[in-house]
Design an enzyme around this catalytic site. Structure first.
Site, mmCIF file in Angstrom:
data_model
loop_
_atom_site.group_PDB
_atom_site.id
_atom_site.type_symbol
_atom_site.label_atom_id
_atom_site.label_comp_id
_atom_site.label_asym_id
_atom_site.label_seq_id
_atom_site.Cartn_x
_atom_site.Cartn_y
_atom_site.Cartn_z
ATOM 1 N N ASN A 104 0.933 -1.350 -0.090
ATOM 2 C CA ASN A 104 0.113 -0.054 0.024
ATOM 3 C C ASN A 104 1.060 1.488 0.007
ATOM 4 O OD1 ASN A 104 -2.702 1.103 0.240
ATOM 5 N ND2 ASN A 104 -2.060 1.918 2.201
ATOM 6 N N ASN A 158 -1.272 -6.677 -4.193
ATOM 7 C CA ASN A 158 -1.422 -5.215 -4.408
ATOM 8 C C ASN A 158 -2.736 -4.612 -3.748
ATOM 9 O OD1 ASN A 158 1.090 -4.663 -5.454
ATOM 10 N ND2 ASN A 158 0.205 -4.881 -7.731
ATOM 11 N N LYS A 211 -4.620 0.879 -12.349
ATOM 12 C CA LYS A 211 -3.363 1.691 -12.525
ATOM 13 C C LYS A 211 -3.595 2.807 -13.168
ATOM 14 C CE LYS A 211 -1.107 -1.863 -11.049
ATOM 15 N NZ LYS A 211 -0.653 -1.838 -9.669
ATOM 16 N N ASP A 251 -4.349 -2.242 -4.505
ATOM 17 C CA ASP A 251 -5.342 -1.680 -5.754
ATOM 18 C C ASP A 251 -6.057 -2.928 -6.579
ATOM 19 O OD1 ASP A 251 -3.342 -2.686 -7.376
ATOM 20 O OD2 ASP A 251 -3.325 -0.579 -8.600
ATOM 21 N N GLY A 285 1.669 3.237 -2.895
ATOM 22 C CA GLY A 285 1.286 3.852 -4.004
ATOM 23 C C GLY A 285 0.694 5.322 -3.701
ATOM 24 N N GLN A 300 7.923 0.534 4.111
ATOM 25 C CA GLN A 300 9.050 0.366 3.043
ATOM 26 C C GLN A 300 10.180 1.320 2.956
ATOM 27 O OE1 GLN A 300 6.170 1.425 -0.634
ATOM 28 N NE2 GLN A 300 8.325 1.753 -1.479
ATOM 29 N N GLY A 331 10.676 0.247 -5.938
ATOM 30 C CA GLY A 331 10.017 -0.739 -6.414
ATOM 31 C C GLY A 331 9.506 -1.666 -5.422
ATOM 32 N N HIS A 332 8.581 -2.512 -5.898
ATOM 33 C CA HIS A 332 7.846 -3.308 -4.794
ATOM 34 C C HIS A 332 8.760 -4.751 -4.370
ATOM 35 C CE1 HIS A 332 6.545 -5.205 -8.553
ATOM 36 N NE2 HIS A 332 5.790 -4.271 -8.776
ATOM 37 N N LYS A 342 -3.607 5.679 -3.191
ATOM 38 C CA LYS A 342 -4.491 5.308 -4.104
ATOM 39 C C LYS A 342 -5.660 4.401 -3.533
ATOM 40 C CE LYS A 342 -3.273 2.674 -7.533
ATOM 41 N NZ LYS A 342 -2.659 2.371 -8.771
#
Length: 497
Positions: free
Chosen positions: A107, A242, A391, A244, A109, A185, A213-214, A120
């Site tokens: 989460n 993800n 996305k 989303d 992003g 992160q 990056g993930h 998001k």
């Protein structure tokens, strides 16, 4: 420690005018850029408070960059994957395994590509519910259905942590007893593209950092202590996806299959269609015969046609992953405190909104690419119902429409009538941001249940109850907003307002 040794040797070598190549090789230093710049990166990361695991991960990525190694995956290095086990063949469910499993959502992003300055996952989708509402309800309903206090965690970023935790405070039983609801992160320094030194932007120093990056999931779990904490509490398995992707719920059949397989790592893949051809695909390594993931940024230009051939490379990574936690810890030990993930080099500007600002490189990794770090890793073909990500505003409009429905267990899935294929929505670039897309649908989203492809060009307002069927294009060449009247617009229509 490894970091201290790196610092001393790099500082020592930086002072030397000439170092014999055999000395560089002996010390593991592969380039002049590494000798000159690593002490600067190390000092910058330590001053920012990054932990040793995060620094090790960036050091590995930077070494790959400066070594001159080819970061691409050429066609001759891989083979297609033809056959995989399928979700449709699974029947066994063992609910007891939930007691040893944690469900993790990525989460971090912000949704900046959609014009957002918040997580998001805080966007409203259907009936006033956000992504986070759906996720929380999925977890709570699963606990009730199976009588098991399913463990749940989030990997947030510094940008999403506060808003997310504040929002989820209304679900006061969501956190699992004895576990934090989140870990955060890492971040990585941007690299100046001209000389590979740490990027500098005094006008806004926060622009000097980027998400790694993930693939940072793994070092973030180790560096935050989350991995050791989970293992100490008896957790053996992790399902990660993800935030989303509301189709990605904890699934007992998949969990049972994963545990019985004995695999250290498994990836859920879906069948590629033309709509997926520009995204990464699953392949087999010619050298190791193991599975790997090739992302678009890792594909050399001469291999692009093969990369986009969905009849050759049939499967794509959904980013729904299953991980054996003790195996993950063992892999970090095996590789000296890091996972050697393939490095993705992304060219950007240091200030994303200023295209004239310093050109930089962002070094990133993909969490799915860890599939090549685990011997015996597997992949399984899943139905498209487990993959409904957002996305772009194209995706969001489709998800808001009647082509998708909310299941009793709070999943967002394509309706059966769609036969696993989502409507192909192409909105004018003027609708790229969520606020602008709302100008298109002030009366609510259109019906897309029977729509194959929808294109909208220009300043258009959709009337209440608009229905699109088949392939339809709506255009407005004028500078004034024009409304498409309520009605049904059928296959082959080109509506000029």
């Amino acid at each position: 420690s490894r970091i201290a040794m790196s610092e001393h040797w790099a500082a020592f070598l930086a002072k030397m005018q000439c170092t014999p190549p055999w000395v560089l090789k002996l010390l593991g230093v592969t380039s002049a850029e590494m000798i000159e710049n690593w002490p600067k990166f190390l000092k910058k990361m330590q001053a920012e408070g990054l932990n040793e695991t995060a620094i090790n991960a960036f050091k590995y990525n930077y070494e790959k960059l400066t070594s001159g190694a080819n970061l691409n995956i050429p066609e001759e290095a891989i083979l297609p994957v033809d056959d995989l086990p399928s979700y449709d063949s699974l029947t066994e469910e063992n609910a007891d395994l939930l007691k040893e499993t944690v469900m993790l959502k990525l989460n971090g992003g912000l949704g900046t590509g959609m014009g957002l300055e918040k997580a998001k996952s805080l966007l409203e989708l259907k009936d006033g519910n956000t992504f986070l509402d759906f996720i929380a309800k999925q977890v709570l309903q699963m606990r009730t259905a199976y009588g098991v206090p399913l463990a749940f965690m989030l990997m947030n970023s510094f940008s999403t942590s506060k808003d997310t935790l504040d929002f989820l405070s209304k679900y006061d039983t969501l956190a699992f007893e004895g576990l934090p609801l989140e870990f955060v992160q890492n971040k990585a320094p941007k690299v100046d593209a001209s000389d590979l030194s740490p990027a500098s932007w005094p006008a806004n120093p926060s622009h000097e950092w980027c998400p790694p990056g993930h693939g940072d999931l793994y070092p973030a779990m180790v560096g935050s202590g989350a991995l050791d904490m989970l293992i100490a509490k008896g957790f053996k398995y992790m399902f990660v996806s993800n935030s989303d992707n509301l189709g990605a719920t904890m699934d007992l059949k998949l969990l049972t299959w994963f545990v019985k397989s004995g695999a250290p790592f498994a990836m859920e893949v879906a069948a590629r269609t033309d709509a997926d051809k520009k995204g990464g695909h699953l392949a087999k390594s010619v050298a190791t015969k193991g599975l790997l993931l090739r992302e678009a940024a890792q594909c050399p230009e001469e291999s692009e046609d093969a990369f986009q051939d969905v009849t050759k490379y049939k499967f794509f990574n959904t980013n729904n992953l299953w991980v054996n936690l003790p195996a993950l810890k063992a892999a970090f030990d095996k590789f000296g405190g890091l996972l050697p993930l393939p490095v993705i080099k992304n060219g950007k500007t240091v200030d994303p909104r200023d295209k004239k600002s310093t050109k930089v490189l962002q070094l990133e990794t993909a969490m799915g690419s860890a599939i090549e770090c685990f011997e015996g890793a597997q992949a399984i073909l899943i139905p498209r119902t487990r993959f409904a990500p957002v996305k772009t505003t194209n995706d969001m409009l489709a998800l808001m429409s009647d082509a998708y429905e909310v299941t009793p267990d709070s999943r967002m899935v394509l309706k059966a009538e769609r036969n696993g294929i989502p409507p192909d929505v192409k909105l004018d670039g003027m609708y790229k941001f969520v606020d602008d897309m709302q100008k298109l649908i002030p009366n609510g989203p259109p019906s897309l249940i029977n729509c194959k492809k929808l294109a909208i060009v220009g300043k258009v307002v959709l009337g209440k109850g608009v229905v699109f069927e088949g392939t339809v294009k709506v255009t407005n060449a004028s500078d004034e907003w024009k409304t498409l009247a309520t009605g049904t617009y059928k296959d082959g229509s080109v509506i000029e307002l």
